[in-house]
Design a protein around this motif. Structure first.
Motif: not given
Length: 421
Positions: A80-83, A363-368, A381-383
């Motif tokens: 997991t990297v963000w949920e 979009g939001p998949e910048e997170t991964i 906080g970044q994600a």
């Protein structure tokens, strides 16, 4: 006011239902000879589910769709990297839904025919061109069953005929082909045990072309049975080397197994999901450049005909549904059809064009993608900041969805006479 809708997909059918709810009696023309339940999975975000709920479709939708409770971003090893929570667990008044695209389309088709009449959707009619005058717009179709021309006169023409919209091509005859980023999606559905908690959307990997997505769209029929899982594997071919067979090429189970072989996701049997898929198809990831105008006189665009976008953030279909509701609201509030379409254009086009551009930047998949660069979870906080920024742009934060004024148009008898007259 007479409205002709070109395209009997999710956007066109929702447009017809929205127009009917606002007091109109639209006609839908579809090029396919028969509307069938084809496709794979789609997600409807709470801002779209709210609009379908207000159209009285909440019960039908709940009967064919599943509400995911969690979005889980993972790396290539499954860590997991963000949920984040989704739908009602996130505080929305409406759920998010995962559903088979074909089942959703058939639900909408049944509602249109029940509410507007069995002949409200005419199939096998290929749109060719239109002509405008001071008093209306004339649409020309080709009847695919006999090769004869069909003419339809209306006050407004809505192009809801997808990324390869013929209506759009008549408005922008010099537009180039859709834009590709070199990524192709292998898409399938397969019977497989529920992954994780059975209510999660999993997006694993990093940048486009190195990503795997999976989520359930139907629960098991019995406790011992398997769920129906939608899955997508992104592969990169490069813009100058499209795969043989073009869009919609059939991918063999052996190809899929080979493509999935470098992935290590302990909570899903990737070999089984490839082998159990009844069909796996390959589609290029495409969008089009944002347009400076959607509305020209009595003609406008809606859905993928107006704003095809890369599938980041699960927003394409949801924004099409909002388009439909806003268009109906505008037409119901102005006897001048051209002024109503200009208002619709101002209200929707800038916002959705911004989403098209944001999706080009992941979009939001910048997170991964950032997590892959970072080598693990992002700083605190970044994600969340990435996710919130995108939701705000899409009009999809919890406060935006829960509190914005309704697009529902109260229709009384006098309005019915005026609008149909």
């Amino acid at each position: 006011m007479r409205v002709t809708v070109v395209g009997g997909g999710i956007a066109g059918l929702t447009c017809a239902l929205s127009l009917h709810a606002a007091g109109f009696a639209p006609r839908v023309y579809e090029a396919a000879r028969k509307v069938e339940a084809v496709g794979v999975g789609i997600n409807l975000l709470p801002h779209a589910v709210r609009e379908l709920d207000e159209l009285g479709l909440d019960g039908e939708l709940a009967s064919v769709a599943l509400p995911p409770h969690r979005l889980s971003y993972r790396d290539r090893t499954g860590e997991t990297v963000w949920e984040e929570p989704l739908g009602r667990p996130a505080g929305y008044r409406w759920p998010q839904y995962s559903v088979h695209r074909g089942r959703l389309q058939m639900l909408l088709l049944a509602a249109v025919r029940e509410r507007l009449g069995p002949d409200s959707v005419r199939t096998g009619l290929l749109f060719q061109r239109f002509e405008q005058s001071a008093g209306g717009v004339r649409a020309h179709f080709l009847d695919r069953s006999n090769g004869l021309p069909v003419v339809d006169d209306a006050d407004v023409l809505v192009g809801a005929d997808g990324i390869d919209s013929v209506v759009r091509s008549r408005l922008y005859p010099d537009e180039s082909l859709p834009n590709g980023n070199g990524v192709h999606m292998w898409r399938g559905v397969a019977r497989h045990p529920h992954i994780l908690d059975g209510r999660s959307i999993v997006v694993a990997g990093g940048t486009p072309g190195a990503k795997f997505v999976a989520y359930p769209i139907e629960d098991p029929a019995t406790p011992a049975a398997d769920a129906l899982v939608n899955w997508v594997l992104e592969v990169r071919h490069g813009p100058s080397a499209p795969p043989a067979g073009g869009p919609g090429r059939r991918v063999t189970a052996a190809e899929a197994r080979a493509g999935l072989s470098s992935w290590s996701l302990p909570w899903i049997d990737l070999t089984a999901i490839a082998e159990r898929s009844s069909a796996i198809f390959e589609y290029p990831m495409l969008d089009r450049d944002p347009l400076p105008r959607w509305s020209f006189g009595r003609v406008t665009l809606l859905g993928d005909a107006a704003h095809p976008m890369f599938p980041m953030g699960m927003n394409g279909g949801s924004q099409s549904i909002v388009d439909s509701r806003v268009l109906a609201w505008c037409l119901a509030r102005d006897d001048d059809a051209e002024a109503a379409l200009r208002r619709y254009d101002r209200m929707r086009r800038p916002a959705v064009n911004a989403i098209v551009l944001a999706n080009r930047d992941l979009g939001p998949e910048e997170t991964i993608a950032r997590a892959e660069e970072h080598g693990g979870e992002l700083p605190l906080g970044q994600a969340e900041e990435i996710a919130t920024r995108y939701k705000r742009l899409a009009g999809a934060t919890v406060p935006q969805v829960n509190t914005h004024p309704s697009w529902t148009v109260p229709v009384i008898a006098a309005d019915q006479e005026r609008l149909h007259g």
